[in-house]
Design an enzyme around this catalytic site. Structure first.
Site, PDB file in Angstrom:
ATOM      1  N   CYS A 133       0.796  -1.230   0.000  1.00  0.00           N
ATOM      2  CA  CYS A 133       0.000   0.000   0.000  1.00  0.00           C
ATOM      3  C   CYS A 133       0.836   1.292   0.000  1.00  0.00           C
ATOM      4  O   CYS A 133       1.367   1.667  -1.035  1.00  0.00           O
ATOM      5  CB  CYS A 133      -0.998  -0.061   1.150  1.00  0.00           C
ATOM      6  SG  CYS A 133      -2.368   1.079   0.921  1.00  0.00           S
ATOM      7  N   HIS A 161      -3.326  -5.600   2.508  1.00  0.00           N
ATOM      8  CA  HIS A 161      -2.928  -5.785   3.909  1.00  0.00           C
ATOM      9  C   HIS A 161      -3.515  -7.136   4.317  1.00  0.00           C
ATOM     10  O   HIS A 161      -4.011  -7.882   3.498  1.00  0.00           O
ATOM     11  CB  HIS A 161      -3.541  -4.699   4.792  1.00  0.00           C
ATOM     12  CG  HIS A 161      -3.183  -3.306   4.400  1.00  0.00           C
ATOM     13  ND1 HIS A 161      -2.032  -2.688   4.807  1.00  0.00           N
ATOM     14  CD2 HIS A 161      -3.844  -2.380   3.661  1.00  0.00           C
ATOM     15  CE1 HIS A 161      -1.996  -1.446   4.336  1.00  0.00           C
ATOM     16  NE2 HIS A 161      -3.085  -1.239   3.635  1.00  0.00           N
TER      17      HIS A 161
HETATM   18  N1  GLN Z   1      -2.188   6.961   2.262  1.00  0.00           N
HETATM   19  C1  GLN Z   1      -2.354   6.061   1.183  1.00  0.00           C
HETATM   20  C2  GLN Z   1      -3.743   6.015   0.594  1.00  0.00           C
HETATM   21  O1  GLN Z   1      -4.703   6.283   1.280  1.00  0.00           O
HETATM   22  C3  GLN Z   1      -1.909   4.677   1.634  1.00  0.00           C
HETATM   23  C4  GLN Z   1      -2.792   4.077   2.679  1.00  0.00           C
HETATM   24  C5  GLN Z   1      -2.329   2.726   3.146  1.00  0.00           C
HETATM   25  O2  GLN Z   1      -1.145   2.393   3.178  1.00  0.00           O
HETATM   26  N2  GLN Z   1      -3.305   1.917   3.579  1.00  0.00           N
HETATM   27  O3  GLN Z   1      -3.868   5.707  -0.577  1.00  0.00           O
END
Ligand code: GLN
Length: 247
Positions: free
Chosen positions: A95, A196
Site C-alpha cells: 500500500c 494488507h
Molecule cells: N495513504 C495512502 C492512501 O490512502 C496509503 C494508505 C495505506 O497504506 N493503507 O492511498
C-alpha cells in the site's frame, strides 16, 4: 547455512492493519524448517545501509502523514535501493510502501510526494478523504507459475496508474483504482500490492514463493522448501473464498 537477510524499512511508521505480521510469517516459516533468518530495521535515524546485502527489502503501508514524512528521508536511500533492485534483491511493498516506490504520490490535499522512482507507475488520491477503496479483496496472480488466489484487505484512497505488469487480476474488490481489473505491480523479484491482511498470513504459498526466491540466491541453500502443515490456513482461505467469490 547462510541466513536469509531481510531489511524491514520504517517498521515504526509503516505498519497498518498488521503489516509487520508479514515479517513474523517469514520468520516462522523459516524457523519451522531450520532455515536461519535475520531481520534488520531501517528508520529515519538509521545510517543508510548497503541495501544490496539483503535478500529481501520490505515496506508496509502508512497513511498520508507518514508518507509525507518519509518522502523526505527516501532520497538518501534512492541510489542504494535502485542498485539492490538491479542486483536482484526481492522487494515486497504494501500500500503506502507500494506508492512510495513509484514516480510520485499526490495526496488528498494535492501535495505531490516524490517517490523513489524504482517503477514507472504513479498514484493520485481523490481530493475527498471519504472516497476510498475499502474492503476484502481477492486477486488471482500467476507469480508462482500457476493461478493462485491471494486474499487480503484493502484501504486506500490512492489510485495507481501506469502499471505495466500487475500483481494479479481482481476477482473481488477494487485493486489499483476504483473497480479496477488489475491489482498491484510485479516482476519476478517484486511484489507491490494494496493487500494488507497481513498478506503472507493469509497466503502461505506466496510466503514460500518469496522464501524460495531468497534461497535461490544462496549457494548452500536447500534445493526445495520442506512442506509445512498449512491445514488451518487453508481452511480459513476456503471460508474467505467461499464468502467473497460465491455470492
Ligand atoms: N495513504 C495512502 C492512501 O490512502 C496509503 C494508505 C495505506 O497504506 N493503507 O492511498
Amino acid at each position: 547455512m547462510k541466513p536469509i537477510k531481510i531489511l524491514h524499512m520504517y517498521a515504526d511508521m509503516l505498519d497498518l492493519y498488521g503489516d509487520s505480521g508479514n515479517m513474523e510469517i517469514l520468520q516462522y516459516r523459516c524457523k519451522m524448517r531450520d532455515i536461519p533468518c535475520e531481520i534488520d530495521h531501517y528508520s529515519r535515524t538509521s545510517e543508510v545501509p548497503d541495501f544490496s546485502r539483503y535478500d529481501l527489502i520490505y515496506l508496509g503501508g502508512g497513511a498520508d502523514l507518514e508518507q509525507q514524512i518519509l518522502s523526505t528521508d527516501l532520497p538518501r536511500c534512492s541510489d542504494g535501493l535502485k542498485k539492490a533492485y538491479a542486483d536482484g534483491v526481492f522487494f515486497l511493498m504494501i500500500c503506502g510502501g507500494y506508492q512510495l516506490m513509484g514516480q510520485y504520490y499526490r495526496d488528498a490535499d494535492g501535495h505531490d510526494l516524490p517517490g523513489v522512482g524504482l517503477f514507472d507507475y504513479h498514484t493520485i488520491a481523490p481530493n475527498s478523504r471519504r472516497k476510498r477503496c475499502i474492503g476484502n479483496i481477492v486477486v488471482q496472480t500467476e507469480i508462482t507459475g500457476e493461478p493462485l488466489d491471494i486474499i487480503g484487505f484493502e484501504n486506500h484512497g490512492g489510485q495507481t496508474s501506469g502499471v505495466t505488469s500487475p500483481f494479479g487480476r481482481v476477482r473481488c474488490g477494487n485493486g489499483n483504482c476504483f473497480q479496477s481489473d488489475i491489482e498491484g505491480y510485479c516482476e519476478k523479484n517484486v511484489i507491490a500490492t494494496y493487500l494488507h491482511g497481513p498478506l503472507l498470513a493469509k497466503n502461505p504459498k506466496l510466503a514460500d514463493y518469496i522464501l524460495e526466491y531468497c534461497l535461490r540466491r544462496h549457494e548452500d541453500a536447500p534445493a526445495f522448501l520442506a512442506p509445512l502443515d498449512d491445514t488451518l490456513e487453508n481452511e480459513c482461505r476456503e471460508v474467505m473464498l467461499e464468502r467473497l467469490l460465491k455470492k
